[in-house]
Write an enzyme that holds these catalytic residues in place. Sequence first.
Site, PDB file in Angstrom:
ATOM      1  N   ASP A 153      -0.363 -27.090  12.369  1.00  0.00           N
ATOM      2  CA  ASP A 153       0.417 -26.131  13.141  1.00  0.00           C
ATOM      3  C   ASP A 153      -0.339 -24.810  13.155  1.00  0.00           C
ATOM      4  O   ASP A 153      -0.959 -24.424  12.162  1.00  0.00           O
ATOM      5  CB  ASP A 153       1.826 -25.955  12.574  1.00  0.00           C
ATOM      6  CG  ASP A 153       1.839 -25.504  11.120  1.00  0.00           C
ATOM      7  OD1 ASP A 153       1.824 -24.272  10.887  1.00  0.00           O
ATOM      8  OD2 ASP A 153       1.870 -26.364  10.230  1.00  0.00           O
ATOM      9  N   ASP A 174      11.804 -23.030  13.893  1.00  0.00           N
ATOM     10  CA  ASP A 174      11.253 -22.619  12.597  1.00  0.00           C
ATOM     11  C   ASP A 174      12.226 -21.616  11.980  1.00  0.00           C
ATOM     12  O   ASP A 174      12.298 -20.464  12.382  1.00  0.00           O
ATOM     13  CB  ASP A 174       9.873 -21.979  12.827  1.00  0.00           C
ATOM     14  CG  ASP A 174       9.230 -21.456  11.547  1.00  0.00           C
ATOM     15  OD1 ASP A 174       9.854 -21.554  10.471  1.00  0.00           O
ATOM     16  OD2 ASP A 174       8.106 -20.921  11.639  1.00  0.00           O
ATOM     17  N   GLU A 183      13.364 -20.025   8.399  1.00  0.00           N
ATOM     18  CA  GLU A 183      12.895 -19.875   7.019  1.00  0.00           C
ATOM     19  C   GLU A 183      13.066 -18.433   6.572  1.00  0.00           C
ATOM     20  O   GLU A 183      13.749 -17.651   7.208  1.00  0.00           O
ATOM     21  CB  GLU A 183      11.427 -20.297   6.934  1.00  0.00           C
ATOM     22  CG  GLU A 183      10.512 -19.501   7.886  1.00  0.00           C
ATOM     23  CD  GLU A 183       9.042 -19.844   7.723  1.00  0.00           C
ATOM     24  OE1 GLU A 183       8.486 -19.531   6.653  1.00  0.00           O
ATOM     25  OE2 GLU A 183       8.448 -20.411   8.675  1.00  0.00           O
TER      26      GLU A 183
END
Length: 274
Positions: free
Chosen positions: A73, A162, A164
Amino acid sequence: MLVHRPGSFRRHAATALAAALLSVLTLTLPLTSAHAATTPARGSAHMGMGVLAHDGQDGTPNTGDATQTEGVDVSSYQGNVAWSTLWSSGVKWAYVKATEGTYYTNSYFTQQYNGSYNVGMIRGAYHFATPDTTSGATQANYFVDHGGGWSRDGKTLPGVLDIEWNPYGASCYGKSASAMVSWIRDFVNTYRSRTGRDAVIYTATIWWTECTGNYSGFASTQPLWIARYASDVGTLPAGWSYYTMWQYTSSGPTVGDHDKFNGALDRVVALANG
């Protein structure tokens, strides 16, 4: 005999006050500068920024006899990527950061997204969530409109949320567990309505437990991309009995973030095809 002259007390007091203020400024300014230097600029976030600090250190994955497929990634942090080198090393799939919040698009997106595709990789895009700035639906629409869409061409993976640690402030973006779950639901529902696909959720078990209360309700629909820099994935978030992808290091060859797909290449193709 000490003689006190008129005005001398005021002059001494003023001098003492000035010295005290200078001392405070001297102590404060370096701390302020140091704090500013450690706070990243908006838009610079990328997958796994908080993982090293919170959940393990880089290591060699122990996958046993399981068949896994190597991936990477990338974000603007990597700049122009040497895709042919990665392909030759065995990397077969990639995810590219497309957006963050509703204020940022990756300036290297075209080189990274098209470059991975052109060497033969199956690739997709990811969105770095900032739940404290705008709603989940707003960010999902922004993501789809700026590279995060999906097409049934056998080479495009579904988009990734994503979610986090917050690199700009409080870990959970100032949200309660229930409010965070609602924000994520808003995002994934909007993404599905726009693309027809269920978004992948990228997260770390420690963050998920703290910030969603270890909510299990997404496991039946959203593929899991687990982040943990260790020899194994450890405990998965509630509800998921297996992971689809695993980000296992931020210091892999050629490009920093390396990942394992939990299956052979034909399973990567199957995810791309929906």
